[in-house]
Write a protein that holds these residues in place. Structure first.
Motif, PDB file in Angstrom:
ATOM      1  N   UNK A   4       0.849  -1.190   0.000  1.00  0.00           N
ATOM      2  CA  UNK A   4       0.000   0.000   0.000  1.00  0.00           C
ATOM      3  C   UNK A   4       0.881   1.235   0.000  1.00  0.00           C
ATOM      4  N   UNK A   5       0.510   2.206  -0.816  1.00  0.00           N
ATOM      5  CA  UNK A   5       1.210   3.490  -0.872  1.00  0.00           C
ATOM      6  C   UNK A   5       0.265   4.561  -0.337  1.00  0.00           C
ATOM      7  N   UNK A   6       0.685   5.217   0.748  1.00  0.00           N
ATOM      8  CA  UNK A   6      -0.121   6.276   1.363  1.00  0.00           C
ATOM      9  C   UNK A   6       0.455   7.619   0.946  1.00  0.00           C
ATOM     10  N   UNK A   7      -0.370   8.438   0.314  1.00  0.00           N
ATOM     11  CA  UNK A   7       0.095   9.707  -0.241  1.00  0.00           C
ATOM     12  C   UNK A   7      -0.801  10.838   0.257  1.00  0.00           C
ATOM     13  N   UNK A   8      -0.294  12.076   0.275  1.00  0.00           N
ATOM     14  CA  UNK A   8      -1.151  13.204   0.651  1.00  0.00           C
ATOM     15  C   UNK A   8      -2.225  13.430  -0.406  1.00  0.00           C
ATOM     16  N   UNK A   9      -3.416  13.733   0.063  1.00  0.00           N
ATOM     17  CA  UNK A   9      -4.535  13.990  -0.843  1.00  0.00           C
ATOM     18  C   UNK A   9      -4.512  15.466  -1.215  1.00  0.00           C
ATOM     19  N   UNK A  10      -3.955  15.763  -2.363  1.00  0.00           N
ATOM     20  CA  UNK A  10      -3.792  17.158  -2.782  1.00  0.00           C
ATOM     21  C   UNK A  10      -4.372  17.372  -4.167  1.00  0.00           C
ATOM     22  N   UNK A  11      -4.452  18.627  -4.557  1.00  0.00           N
ATOM     23  CA  UNK A  11      -5.061  19.016  -5.821  1.00  0.00           C
ATOM     24  C   UNK A  11      -4.296  18.397  -6.987  1.00  0.00           C
ATOM     25  N   UNK A  12      -4.920  17.513  -7.752  1.00  0.00           N
ATOM     26  CA  UNK A  12      -4.210  16.879  -8.880  1.00  0.00           C
ATOM     27  C   UNK A  12      -3.898  17.853 -10.005  1.00  0.00           C
ATOM     28  N   UNK A  13      -4.535  19.025  -9.989  1.00  0.00           N
ATOM     29  CA  UNK A  13      -4.271  20.009 -11.043  1.00  0.00           C
ATOM     30  C   UNK A  13      -2.960  20.756 -10.822  1.00  0.00           C
ATOM     31  N   UNK A  14      -2.400  20.650  -9.615  1.00  0.00           N
ATOM     32  CA  UNK A  14      -1.149  21.346  -9.312  1.00  0.00           C
ATOM     33  C   UNK A  14      -0.226  20.416  -8.530  1.00  0.00           C
ATOM     34  N   UNK A  15       0.212  19.317  -9.160  1.00  0.00           N
ATOM     35  CA  UNK A  15       1.008  18.330  -8.426  1.00  0.00           C
ATOM     36  C   UNK A  15       2.426  18.820  -8.147  1.00  0.00           C
ATOM     37  N   UNK A  16       2.941  18.437  -6.993  1.00  0.00           N
ATOM     38  CA  UNK A  16       4.350  18.676  -6.683  1.00  0.00           C
ATOM     39  C   UNK A  16       5.186  17.569  -7.305  1.00  0.00           C
ATOM     40  N   UNK A  17       6.518  17.721  -7.238  1.00  0.00           N
ATOM     41  CA  UNK A  17       7.386  16.656  -7.712  1.00  0.00           C
ATOM     42  C   UNK A  17       7.155  15.367  -6.944  1.00  0.00           C
ATOM     43  N   UNK A  18       6.920  15.482  -5.630  1.00  0.00           N
ATOM     44  CA  UNK A  18       6.645  14.293  -4.835  1.00  0.00           C
ATOM     45  C   UNK A  18       5.356  13.612  -5.251  1.00  0.00           C
ATOM     46  N   UNK A  19       4.344  14.383  -5.598  1.00  0.00           N
ATOM     47  CA  UNK A  19       3.083  13.804  -6.074  1.00  0.00           C
ATOM     48  C   UNK A  19       3.292  13.023  -7.365  1.00  0.00           C
ATOM     49  N   UNK A  20       4.073  13.599  -8.275  1.00  0.00           N
ATOM     50  CA  UNK A  20       4.349  12.920  -9.545  1.00  0.00           C
ATOM     51  C   UNK A  20       5.125  11.627  -9.283  1.00  0.00           C
ATOM     52  N   UNK A  21       6.122  11.703  -8.419  1.00  0.00           N
ATOM     53  CA  UNK A  21       6.921  10.516  -8.072  1.00  0.00           C
ATOM     54  C   UNK A  21       5.999   9.410  -7.545  1.00  0.00           C
ATOM     55  N   UNK A  22       5.130   9.750  -6.590  1.00  0.00           N
ATOM     56  CA  UNK A  22       4.247   8.750  -6.002  1.00  0.00           C
ATOM     57  C   UNK A  22       3.357   8.111  -7.066  1.00  0.00           C
ATOM     58  N   UNK A  23       2.822   8.931  -7.963  1.00  0.00           N
ATOM     59  CA  UNK A  23       1.937   8.409  -9.005  1.00  0.00           C
ATOM     60  C   UNK A  23       2.685   7.473  -9.953  1.00  0.00           C
ATOM     61  N   UNK A  24       3.903   7.857 -10.343  1.00  0.00           N
ATOM     62  CA  UNK A  24       4.679   7.005 -11.248  1.00  0.00           C
ATOM     63  C   UNK A  24       5.108   5.723 -10.536  1.00  0.00           C
ATOM     64  N   UNK A  25       5.435   5.819  -9.256  1.00  0.00           N
ATOM     65  CA  UNK A  25       5.808   4.636  -8.489  1.00  0.00           C
ATOM     66  C   UNK A  25       4.664   3.629  -8.468  1.00  0.00           C
ATOM     67  N   UNK A  26       3.465   4.105  -8.210  1.00  0.00           N
ATOM     68  CA  UNK A  26       2.306   3.214  -8.188  1.00  0.00           C
ATOM     69  C   UNK A  26       2.041   2.616  -9.568  1.00  0.00           C
ATOM     70  N   UNK A  27       2.188   3.426 -10.603  1.00  0.00           N
ATOM     71  CA  UNK A  27       1.896   2.956 -11.963  1.00  0.00           C
ATOM     72  C   UNK A  27       2.857   1.874 -12.419  1.00  0.00           C
ATOM     73  N   UNK A  28       4.088   1.885 -11.884  1.00  0.00           N
ATOM     74  CA  UNK A  28       5.111   0.944 -12.349  1.00  0.00           C
ATOM     75  C   UNK A  28       5.493  -0.096 -11.304  1.00  0.00           C
ATOM     76  N   UNK A  29       4.754  -0.154 -10.209  1.00  0.00           N
ATOM     77  CA  UNK A  29       5.046  -1.143  -9.165  1.00  0.00           C
ATOM     78  C   UNK A  29       4.892  -2.547  -9.749  1.00  0.00           C
TER      79      UNK A  29
END
Length: 401
Positions: A4-29
């Motif tokens: 399980x990957x727990x990430x901050x729930x933030x505005x997807x329209x303005x992602x931080x670098x950490x948000x992008x990292x988390x999303x790519x990590x989940x997509x390629x796990x």
């Protein structure tokens, strides 16, 4: 291995670098992974935010959990509770105090929380060797897992056509923020891409560029605007420096608008005071765009060099008296330069050399193109973390401290 990957729930329209990292990590796990979004004002959660996160973690069972450090490092008691049940990993995108720009007592409070959380975790992972070394210096944490960000494939940027690139794209850009008078279409185009916050250090770039008003150039300052008052302050700085007709303020960009901006960019300027990596740097290199970054941050490593590797010529440990890292001080071509952004004259000097020197522009562009072919993808990032978590399952005493 399910995780399980727990990430901050933030505005997807303005992602931080950490948000992008988390999303790519989940997509390629490589195996099954579920993503749980933790609502809250991270890194300053309310009591209600803590309760919601506690309930979320208590319902996850015994499968390993990876928690974004923006969340985990503020709630060490929940990391401790999680680690008693399952393998628990804290993924540090930025230390809390450095990433938020906190100082004094506020920074000390965040550091104390983060230290306790990281010591409670079974594994601590981060995005650069620079960051791993920083965690060691700050908190005495050893054995940090290094999972450098990958890069999405991207088209080669033709550039403006005014800085040696083959293109001639329109450089007007969007004008969503007030205080803009479009950049010069025929001039070399610089881009700085990141949230408009004090940590990103846009003011230093503006001051440096004020010393280059005798040359043609245009600058796009793109990124989310978390603080409207601060954004207005930056626009005022540009105006007071006589740069109002040189700088475009498009706000956050994504999709086609972002790709169009990349396509007309000749140089990325990234003067951030705090970076564990600086994904925007390798995103620029993936498009053949050279970069100028801040010394003393993980962005040096993103530029293509290892700041802690002393074994070979590709380390930063060679003496550099004036604090400048580029081909003139290293004797080897790199895809840009790392400068002391607290010394605007040095940044001005480097940018002037790029703007006026055809050989410099060609060397930086060539190095960026070479690096473009060697950048790893996100699958490698996910595999590194997956393997580290798999090894930790079955019992771990946590990272050494």
């Amino acid at each position: 291995m399910r995780a399980t990957l727990v990430v901050p729930d933030r505005d997807p329209a303005a992602p931080s670098g950490g948000d992008v990292y988390d999303a790519r990590l989940a997509a390629h796990w490589p195996d099954d992974v579920q993503v749980c979004r933790a609502p809250g004002a991270w890194p300053h959660p309310t009591d209600a935010d803590r309760v919601v996160l506690g309930r979320l973690l208590s319902g996850l069972g015994e499968d390993p959990v990876l928690i974004d450090g923006l969340v985990a490092s503020t709630v060490p008691e929940l990391v401790e509770a999680s680690a008693r049940i399952r393998a628990t990993v804290v993924l540090v995108h930025s230390t809390l105090s450095a990433g938020s720009g906190a100082q004094g007592a506020a920074a000390e409070e965040l550091d104390a929380l983060e230290l306790r959380a990281l010591r409670a975790a079974d594994l601590v992972a981060t995005t650069s060797a620079w960051s791993a070394a920083d965690l060691g210096r700050r908190y005495g944490i050893d054995g940090v897992i290094l999972a450098r960000p990958g890069v999405d494939p991207a088209p080669l940027s033709p550039g403006s056509g005014a800085a040696g690139g083959p293109g001639g794209a329109d450089s007007s850009g969007r004008k969503d923020l007030p205080g803009h008078s479009g950049s010069v279409a025929s001039a070399p185009q610089l881009l700085t891409l990141g949230a408009l916050t004090p940590v990103k250090n846009h003011a230093a770039l503006l001051v440096a560029l004020a010393g280059l008003r005798d040359l043609d150039w245009g600058l796009t300052v793109a990124g989310p605007v978390p603080d409207r008052e601060f954004a207005d302050h930056l626009i005022g700085v540009a105006r007071d420096l006589g740069l109002a007709d040189r700088v475009t303020w498009p706000g956050p960009l994504d999709g086609v608008a972002l790709e169009q901006t990349w396509a007309q960019t000749d140089l990325l300027a990234h003067p951030s005071r705090s970076e564990t990596w600086g994904m925007v740097v390798t995103e620029a290199h993936a498009r053949g765009i050279p970069t100028v970054v801040s010394r003393g941050t993980g962005a040096e490593e993103a530029l293509g060099w290892d700041p802690v590797d002393t074994r070979g010529a590709r380390g930063w440990r060679a003496p550099v008296e004036n604090g400048l890292i580029d081909e003139t001080t290293l004797g080897v071509a790199i895809a840009g330069a790392a400068v002391d952004t607290d010394a605007p004259d040095q940044l001005t000097h480097v940018l002037r050399r790029w703007l006026t020197g055809q050989a410099t522009r060609a060397a930086w562009r060539s190095a960026a193109l070479e690096r473009r072919d060697r950048l790893p993808g996100w699958r490698e990032t996910a595999q590194v973390l997956h393997d580290a978590v798999a090894q930790s399952v079955g019992g771990s005493a946590g990272p050494s401290a």
